[in-house]
Design a protein around this motif. Sequence first.
Motif, short mmCIF file in Angstrom:
data_model
loop_
_atom_site.label_atom_id
_atom_site.label_comp_id
_atom_site.label_asym_id
_atom_site.label_seq_id
_atom_site.Cartn_x
_atom_site.Cartn_y
_atom_site.Cartn_z
N VAL A 44 0.83 -1.20 0.00
CA VAL A 44 0.00 0.00 0.00
C VAL A 44 0.87 1.25 0.00
O VAL A 44 0.61 2.20 -0.75
N ILE A 45 1.90 1.26 0.82
CA ILE A 45 2.80 2.42 0.89
C ILE A 45 3.48 2.64 -0.45
O ILE A 45 3.60 3.77 -0.94
N LYS A 46 3.91 1.55 -1.07
CA LYS A 46 4.56 1.64 -2.39
C LYS A 46 3.58 2.21 -3.42
O LYS A 46 3.94 3.06 -4.24
N PHE A 157 -1.53 -0.65 -11.15
CA PHE A 157 -1.51 0.76 -11.52
C PHE A 157 -2.31 1.53 -10.49
O PHE A 157 -3.50 1.28 -10.30
N THR A 158 -1.65 2.47 -9.81
CA THR A 158 -2.33 3.28 -8.79
C THR A 158 -2.57 4.68 -9.32
O THR A 158 -1.61 5.44 -9.52
N ALA A 175 -9.19 1.55 -2.07
CA ALA A 175 -8.70 2.63 -2.92
C ALA A 175 -8.27 3.83 -2.08
O ALA A 175 -7.26 4.48 -2.39
N ARG A 176 -9.01 4.09 -1.01
CA ARG A 176 -8.62 5.18 -0.11
C ARG A 176 -7.28 4.89 0.56
O ARG A 176 -6.44 5.77 0.74
N MET A 177 -7.07 3.61 0.94
CA MET A 177 -5.78 3.23 1.54
C MET A 177 -4.62 3.49 0.58
O MET A 177 -3.52 3.86 1.00
N PHE A 178 -4.87 3.28 -0.72
CA PHE A 178 -3.83 3.52 -1.71
C PHE A 178 -3.67 5.01 -2.02
O PHE A 178 -2.89 5.38 -2.90
N GLY A 179 -4.41 5.85 -1.32
CA GLY A 179 -4.27 7.30 -1.48
C GLY A 179 -5.07 7.88 -2.62
O GLY A 179 -4.85 9.03 -3.03
N CYS A 180 -6.02 7.12 -3.17
CA CYS A 180 -6.82 7.61 -4.31
C CYS A 180 -8.00 8.45 -3.82
O CYS A 180 -8.56 8.19 -2.75
#
Length: 482
Positions: A44-46, A157-158, A175-180
């Motif tokens: 997730v951080i990546k 793909f983020t 998706a929120r965790m991935f910063g989207c």
Amino acid sequence: MEHDVGKWENILVFEISKFMAIGVLVWTLPSSLLVLIVSFISVVIKGRKNRKRAVGFFHPYTNDGGGGERVLWCAVKAFQEESPDLDCVVYTGDHDASPQSLMGRAIDRFGVKLHYPPKVVHLYKRKWIEETTYPHFTMIGQSLGSVYLSWEALCKFTPLYYFDTSGYAFTYPLARMFGCKVICYTHYPTISLDMVSRVRDRSSMYNNDALIAQSTWLSRCKVIYYVFFSWIYGIVGSCADLAMVNSSWTQSHIGKLWKIPNRIKRVYPPCDTSGLQVLPLERPPKTPAIISVAQFRPEKAHTLQLEAFSVAIRKLDADLPRPKLQFVGSCRNKSDEERLQNLKDKAIELKVEGDVEFYKNLMYRDLVNFLGNAVAGIHSMIDEHFGISVVEYMAAGAIPIAHNSAGPKMDIVLEEDGQQTGFLAQNVEEYADAILEVIRMPELERLKMAAAARKRAGRFSEQRFYEDFKAAVRPILSHASK
């Protein structure tokens, strides 16, 4: 002063206790689970670090041929116009899809001309959202499966913006965790309060098996399951930064379930009214054609249409021309193919096979020709969230005969300048009566109703969709760019 010191002491004690509890929990976790959690966090951080300036459209089925796919391509086009610097990426489980083939599909099937081809990310875990994977507890199974599929998508793909166009709300927290920034276009809620009520009332439908409806104990168990699912659905849905909905009915249900009224915007879906409104309102005089445009799915209730048509044929006056019923739709999978074959068998059983025609996966230009020759268009889904096909009937000059519920009842088949624009029905007899009324209608009266219906259809044009869609996403785009 002493009160303030005591307050901060309590806060400090609480924070220390919280960290101690986390420490104890981590210490007692099995090493394999701990490794899994650490791996999850690192991925997730990546992903957050590698976010691309793009909007990712989560639409696993880019070949379903329905109104949802039309919304997808119009949404892609709207983003290309509103933010040309944003890449548009489509997550799809169709392995033969390419940027050029998807761009061609948008124009061939829906008449939507994209400004440039979207990028494509192929997904290989789509089986986890297929209903055949979950013979029981299908709803929760598909919802959890969508999280797994979304994990595959976001790892590959983020994007800066995650746009769900297929109703997979359980993917929003991930998706929120991935910063989207999470945006969605919701055609209908995965579960609605009406569904819960029907199970409570023990009504048998396509989503409530007769065996369950007949059992008090099983119905109570299913009510508990639905109530629990509704609660979870409300939590995950509330993670959307912007939720666009397609009708008054959907807006009402999503508002009650997700409880984010300030983030919900009603944007009617794009209907090809301009291309259809140029068709002449006059129809060939010999054989009246009644068209039914819908995917071959259980909720579309095609069997009801066949039965109503059969009743209408039996009641038809001898001096009136014998109508024909034309089914036009798409098949997503083997189940849909079987459903289509069952309809053909049903037509034979009802002795109307000579009056019924079936057309599968037609090109858009061919669909326009069929609409231009139809005197009426029939629709029979209960609680159809909106009803793009109903608007298409009206725009093309075909009198709509739609189900008396949800979108058609609340938004579409309403009077225009005091003139009736179509018919609403609920059962076989009502549909049969409406079919007969259209066939018996004097040509001048039919033209008057068709003209009013066409005028009303203009409220749901593609242009109106683009305007409302861009207005809804603009604050999200401008806020993220700061």
